[in-house]
Design an enzyme around this catalytic site. Structure first.
Site, PDB file in Angstrom:
ATOM      1  CD  GLU A   1       2.422 -14.231   2.167  1.00  0.00           C
ATOM      2  OE1 GLU A   1       2.108 -15.009   3.079  1.00  0.00           O
ATOM      3  OE2 GLU A   1       2.614 -13.017   2.347  1.00  0.00           O
TER       4      GLU A   1
ATOM      5  CE  LYS B   1       2.563 -10.787   6.178  1.00  0.00           C
ATOM      6  NZ  LYS B   1       2.375 -11.980   5.326  1.00  0.00           N
TER       7      LYS B   1
ATOM      8  CG  ASP C   1      -1.111   5.633   0.267  1.00  0.00           C
ATOM      9  OD1 ASP C   1      -0.325   4.715   0.558  1.00  0.00           O
ATOM     10  OD2 ASP C   1      -0.863   6.829   0.513  1.00  0.00           O
TER      11      ASP C   1
ATOM     12  CG  HIS D   1       2.807 -20.626   2.863  1.00  0.00           C
ATOM     13  ND1 HIS D   1       2.416 -19.389   2.396  1.00  0.00           N
ATOM     14  CD2 HIS D   1       4.157 -20.664   2.761  1.00  0.00           C
ATOM     15  CE1 HIS D   1       3.494 -18.708   2.037  1.00  0.00           C
ATOM     16  NE2 HIS D   1       4.556 -19.460   2.250  1.00  0.00           N
TER      17      HIS D   1
END
Length: 441
Positions: free
Chosen positions: A93, A274, A290, A388
């Site tokens: 991202e 998030k 993991d 972004h």
């Protein structure tokens, strides 16, 4: 020890590498060598998937048909417990690496990140069903805890030799005929999943016998709440000011309003968290850990009080500074698994100077607090899309066929127009190529 080695040990490496993002990958690798973050041979290996081929991949997972790569980047400006660190990130991202680096620079103005971590405890669960007398079973299991811990340790002599081993046996009541036994194990630098799963299976018959019931599931829990990490940072309000937002105190207050929004609204809290995991996961992927287990545990921890809440806290400090804290369960590993088989993971751990699982957890948590801060500041000021989309424009330009300096030229024009369609990028690229062929620049 010769003089050159003594001198190299005394050199303080800085995580502040000005203009790093503007340079080519070749030049970035060269700068990491020059500043002694990378050895020349490691820099050379970073050029591709050196050492990671289909034969290596084939022993990692099933049904391998090829290799699939992610960008490996480094976040800059991190100071963790007083030490400059580079933070490896593998992520697709745009803006996450830049966001982490920017926020880390802000936090460095207040001394960087302070990390405190629990010992590396991994917990096995054994479900006990059809227990005839909960009171009797609980009393018996707790009374036998020392011998059960001794039995567990006898099953893992290697781990005990490394300083780990079973530390505690816990009994929990689930309903009128069901118990669950937790075996808390110090797994040192391993995540310990295979080890504690084996322990649970080996001890289950004995636990069933003592309880008078029967054993059900025997497996670890990914809610690693005995393995939490807490990271704190402070940012002087003046460091929050910018050309457009000159009042750092006002920016701080806007960030606190955004934090309050996440505390009041579960829909916002999920996106808030998030943003935390953007940083955490990118570090874990780069270091072969993991991340799915950590994600599950983090979100469960966020809901531990019955309501889903933000994993971070931000508040105004006594001197008007912005103070923040992140706490979450974070089980990591620096031995076994991908750390043993994947050469890229080994290089990432080396680049970060990771000393063990607890150190890696702290580094990942610092990255999580950084990406959260960067997101809150962007949302509270320019909006999340400005930074972004400027990075997204580079991707669109590359997809349209631009390369080299043309990527930046086309991306800048897309950003100026605030149009990010691939077809527009192709039009701009064709026009620029035609202009250059015409001989005027």
């Amino acid at each position: 020890m010769n003089d050159d080695k003594v001198k190299s040990l005394k050199v303080r490496r800085s995580s502040r590498l000005t203009g790093f993002y503007q340079e080519s990958p070749d030049r970035r690798r060269a700068r990491l060598v020059e500043s002694r973050w990378l050895a020349p041979e490691d820099a050379k290996a970073c050029e591709g998937l050196a050492g990671f081929d289909e034969s290596c991949a084939d022993v990692m997972v099933e049904n391998v048909i090829g290799l699939h790569g992610l960008p490996l980047a480094v976040a800059l400006n991190f100071v963790v417990n007083g030490e400059d660190r580079l933070v490896p990130m593998a992520v697709e991202e745009p803006s996450i690496v830049a966001a982490a680096s920017y926020a880390a620079r802000l936090c460095s103005e207040g001394g960087g990140f302070t990390v405190v971590a629990d010992p590396p405890i991994t917990t096995a669960q054994v479900q006990l069903l059809d227990v005839p007398s909960l009171t009797t079973a609980v009393r018996e299991l707790r009374a036998r805890a020392p011998e059960l811990l001794a039995e567990a340790n006898a099953l893992m002599p290697g781990m005990c030799a490394r300083g780990g081993g079973a530390r505690e046996l816990e009994v929990r009541l689930l309903d009128s005929s069901t118990l669950v036994v937790h075996l808390h194990v110090d797994t040192c630098d391993a995540m310990g999943a295979n080890l504690v799963n084996s322990l649970a299976e080996d001890l289950a018959p004995r636990l069933a016998e003592l309880s008078g019931g029967r054993a059900g599931l025997r497996i670890l829990t990914n809610l690693a709440d005995r393995r939490k990490v807490k990271v704190r940072a402070r940012v002087p309000s003046g460091a929050l000011s910018s050309e457009r937002f000159r009042d750092g105190g006002a920016v701080r207050d806007a960030i606190l309003e955004a934090q309050r929004f996440a505390e009041l609204d579960v829909y916002r809290a999920v996106t808030h968290n998030k943003g935390v995991m953007n940083g955490v996961d990118a570090v874990l992927v780069a270091c072969g850990n993991d991340w799915r287990a950590v994600e599950a545990g983090a979100h469960a921890y966020a809901a531990r009080e019955g309501t889903y809440r933000p994993l971070t806290s931000w508040w105004k400090g006594p001197e008007g500074e912005l103070c923040g804290e992140l706490e979450l369960p974070l089980a990591t590993s620096t031995v076994g698994g991908a750390a043993r088989t994947h050469p890229g993971v080994q290089r990432a751990l080396k680049l970060a100077g990771v000393t063990g699982a607890v150190d890696l957890a702290g580094l990942a948590a610092a990255a999580g607090l950084a990406t959260n801060l960067s997101a809150l500041k962007a949302l509270s000021t320019d909006g999340i899309q400005k930074g972004h989309m400027s990075l997204h424009a580079r991707r669109v330009a590359a997809e349209a066929g631009a390369s080299g300096e043309l990527v930046e030229i086309i991306a800048e024009r897309l950003s100026r127009e605030r149009v990010y369609r691939p077809e527009r990028a192709r039009e701009l690229l064709a026009a620029e190529v035609a202009r250059r062929k015409g001989g005027w620049r």
